[in-house]
Scaffold this motif. Structure first.
Motif, PDB file in Angstrom:
ATOM      1  N   UNK A  99       9.732  -3.999  -6.017  1.00 16.26           N
ATOM      2  CA  UNK A  99       8.690  -3.878  -7.035  1.00 16.26           C
ATOM      3  C   UNK A  99       9.276  -4.137  -8.419  1.00 16.26           C
ATOM      4  N   UNK A 100       8.471  -4.711  -9.289  1.00  9.78           N
ATOM      5  CA  UNK A 100       8.986  -5.124 -10.597  1.00  9.78           C
ATOM      6  C   UNK A 100       8.463  -4.283 -11.765  1.00  9.78           C
ATOM      7  N   UNK A 101       7.652  -3.275 -11.481  1.00 10.87           N
ATOM      8  CA  UNK A 101       7.225  -2.366 -12.541  1.00 10.87           C
ATOM      9  C   UNK A 101       6.992  -0.984 -11.934  1.00 10.87           C
ATOM     10  N   UNK A 102       6.986   0.062 -12.772  1.00  8.33           N
ATOM     11  CA  UNK A 102       6.870   1.423 -12.244  1.00  8.33           C
ATOM     12  C   UNK A 102       5.630   1.661 -11.377  1.00  8.33           C
ATOM     13  N   UNK A 103       4.494   1.121 -11.783  1.00  5.87           N
ATOM     14  CA  UNK A 103       3.271   1.322 -10.997  1.00  5.87           C
ATOM     15  C   UNK A 103       3.403   0.696  -9.617  1.00  5.87           C
ATOM     16  N   UNK A 104       4.014  -0.461  -9.539  1.00  2.00           N
ATOM     17  CA  UNK A 104       4.197  -1.133  -8.242  1.00  2.00           C
ATOM     18  C   UNK A 104       5.182  -0.357  -7.367  1.00  2.00           C
ATOM     19  N   UNK A 105       6.207   0.245  -7.981  1.00  2.00           N
ATOM     20  CA  UNK A 105       7.154   1.073  -7.222  1.00  2.00           C
ATOM     21  C   UNK A 105       6.408   2.233  -6.577  1.00  2.00           C
ATOM     22  N   UNK A 106       5.606   2.941  -7.385  1.00  2.00           N
ATOM     23  CA  UNK A 106       4.884   4.102  -6.870  1.00  2.00           C
ATOM     24  C   UNK A 106       3.826   3.697  -5.848  1.00  2.00           C
ATOM     25  N   UNK A 107       3.185   2.575  -6.057  1.00  2.00           N
ATOM     26  CA  UNK A 107       2.196   2.090  -5.094  1.00  2.00           C
ATOM     27  C   UNK A 107       2.874   1.768  -3.758  1.00  2.00           C
ATOM     28  N   UNK A 108       4.009   1.091  -3.822  1.00  2.00           N
ATOM     29  CA  UNK A 108       4.738   0.762  -2.595  1.00  2.00           C
ATOM     30  C   UNK A 108       5.218   2.032  -1.898  1.00  2.00           C
ATOM     31  N   UNK A 109       5.671   3.011  -2.682  1.00  2.00           N
ATOM     32  CA  UNK A 109       6.138   4.255  -2.091  1.00  2.00           C
ATOM     33  C   UNK A 109       4.990   5.037  -1.453  1.00  2.00           C
ATOM     34  N   UNK A 110       3.823   4.963  -2.037  1.00  2.00           N
ATOM     35  CA  UNK A 110       2.654   5.598  -1.417  1.00  2.00           C
ATOM     36  C   UNK A 110       2.411   4.996  -0.038  1.00  2.00           C
ATOM     37  N   UNK A 111       2.594   3.694   0.084  1.00  2.00           N
ATOM     38  CA  UNK A 111       2.466   3.045   1.391  1.00  2.00           C
ATOM     39  C   UNK A 111       3.517   3.537   2.371  1.00  2.00           C
ATOM     40  N   UNK A 112       4.742   3.709   1.892  1.00  2.00           N
ATOM     41  CA  UNK A 112       5.819   4.230   2.739  1.00  2.00           C
ATOM     42  C   UNK A 112       5.490   5.650   3.197  1.00  2.00           C
ATOM     43  N   UNK A 113       5.028   6.486   2.273  1.00  2.00           N
ATOM     44  CA  UNK A 113       4.699   7.877   2.618  1.00  2.00           C
ATOM     45  C   UNK A 113       3.560   7.933   3.630  1.00  2.00           C
ATOM     46  N   UNK A 114       2.596   7.052   3.496  1.00  2.00           N
ATOM     47  CA  UNK A 114       1.488   7.002   4.454  1.00  2.00           C
ATOM     48  C   UNK A 114       1.989   6.581   5.826  1.00  2.00           C
ATOM     49  N   UNK A 115       2.850   5.573   5.859  1.00  2.00           N
ATOM     50  CA  UNK A 115       3.410   5.118   7.132  1.00  2.00           C
ATOM     51  C   UNK A 115       4.226   6.232   7.794  1.00  2.00           C
ATOM     52  N   UNK A 116       5.107   6.850   7.039  1.00  2.00           N
ATOM     53  CA  UNK A 116       5.936   7.922   7.592  1.00  2.00           C
ATOM     54  C   UNK A 116       5.063   9.102   8.016  1.00  2.00           C
ATOM     55  N   UNK A 117       4.103   9.453   7.191  1.00  2.00           N
ATOM     56  CA  UNK A 117       3.210  10.556   7.537  1.00  2.00           C
ATOM     57  C   UNK A 117       2.470  10.310   8.834  1.00  2.00           C
ATOM     58  N   UNK A 118       2.032   9.075   9.038  1.00  2.00           N
ATOM     59  CA  UNK A 118       1.292   8.768  10.268  1.00  2.00           C
ATOM     60  C   UNK A 118       2.164   8.916  11.512  1.00  2.00           C
ATOM     61  N   UNK A 119       3.457   8.709  11.356  1.00  2.00           N
ATOM     62  CA  UNK A 119       4.362   8.808  12.505  1.00  2.00           C
ATOM     63  C   UNK A 119       5.021  10.168  12.641  1.00  2.00           C
ATOM     64  N   UNK A 120       5.265  10.850  11.524  1.00  2.00           N
ATOM     65  CA  UNK A 120       6.149  12.022  11.565  1.00  2.00           C
ATOM     66  C   UNK A 120       5.501  13.349  11.197  1.00  2.00           C
TER      67      UNK A 120
END
Length: 191
Positions: A99-120
């Motif tokens: 990601x190239x800006x703070x908002x994109x970092x947090x948006x991408x991390x929200x996707x990671x948290x959703x993916x991990x949450x769905x599995x773990x």
């Protein structure tokens, strides 16, 4: 001049390695099912072995202990497979680092948290409920919390690297907020 020992060649059988991998995966699947259905404490290694279709000593030989088996299930739930690759090096985590800006970092991390949450998320709850049963499980629960916080710290650092962020909030408060939002229990409550 005496006895010269010739070094033995290592023995590797792809058929045996494949069978061992299938056995490990069957044990993990059986334990995951039983831990989720009955809870960690109520699910015995004998029941895991029976459901996996293996002998009880095979479970112990493969994982060593019930807490080690639980850690393996958690690792697989977090990563999505049984490959020894850290989460931050997974392809699905790459958007956070790219990601190239703070908002994109947090948006991408929200996707990671959703993916991990769905599995773990459900396995996190299994650990949370069993955390008081032994010092080893209490430490496992604490480690999960520390690892989530380390992940939040890494994401905040990455967001700061990519651009200007609010400087009126202390960084540790931002990390704490992100740590709260990356809790799999929150995923369970919201999804």
């Amino acid at each position: 001049m005496g006895d010269v020992k010739t070094p033995r060649r290592g023995y590797h059988s792809p058929v045996r390695a494949d069978a061992a991998l299938r056995t490990r995966r069957a044990i993990v699947a059986a334990a995951r099912e039983l831990f989720l259905e009955h809870g960690y404490t109520a699910a015995s290694l004998r029941a895991v072995a029976d459901l996996a279709g293996v002998a009880r000593p095979t479970v112990t030989a493969a994982f060593g202990s019930k807490p080690a088996l639980l850690r393996q299930i958690l690792d697989e739930a977090l990563a999505g497979d049984d490959e020894p690759v850290p989460v931050a090096q997974r392809p699905w985590f790459a958007p956070v680092l790219e990601a190239t800006d703070p908002a994109a970092v947090l948006d991408a991390y929200a996707g990671v948290c959703t993916l991990i949450g769905s599995r773990a998320a459900r396995m996190f709850e299994v650990v949370h409920r069993a955390a008081g049963d032994s010092p080893e499980l209490t430490e496992l629960w604490a480690t999960l919390g520390r690892n989530r916080r380390s992940g939040a710290e890494m994401v905040v650092r990455r967001a700061v690297e990519t651009g200007a962020v609010r400087d009126d909030i202390p960084a540790d408060h931002v990390v704490d907020s992100l740590w709260m939002f990356n809790d799999p229990a929150l995923y369970t409550a919201l999804v």
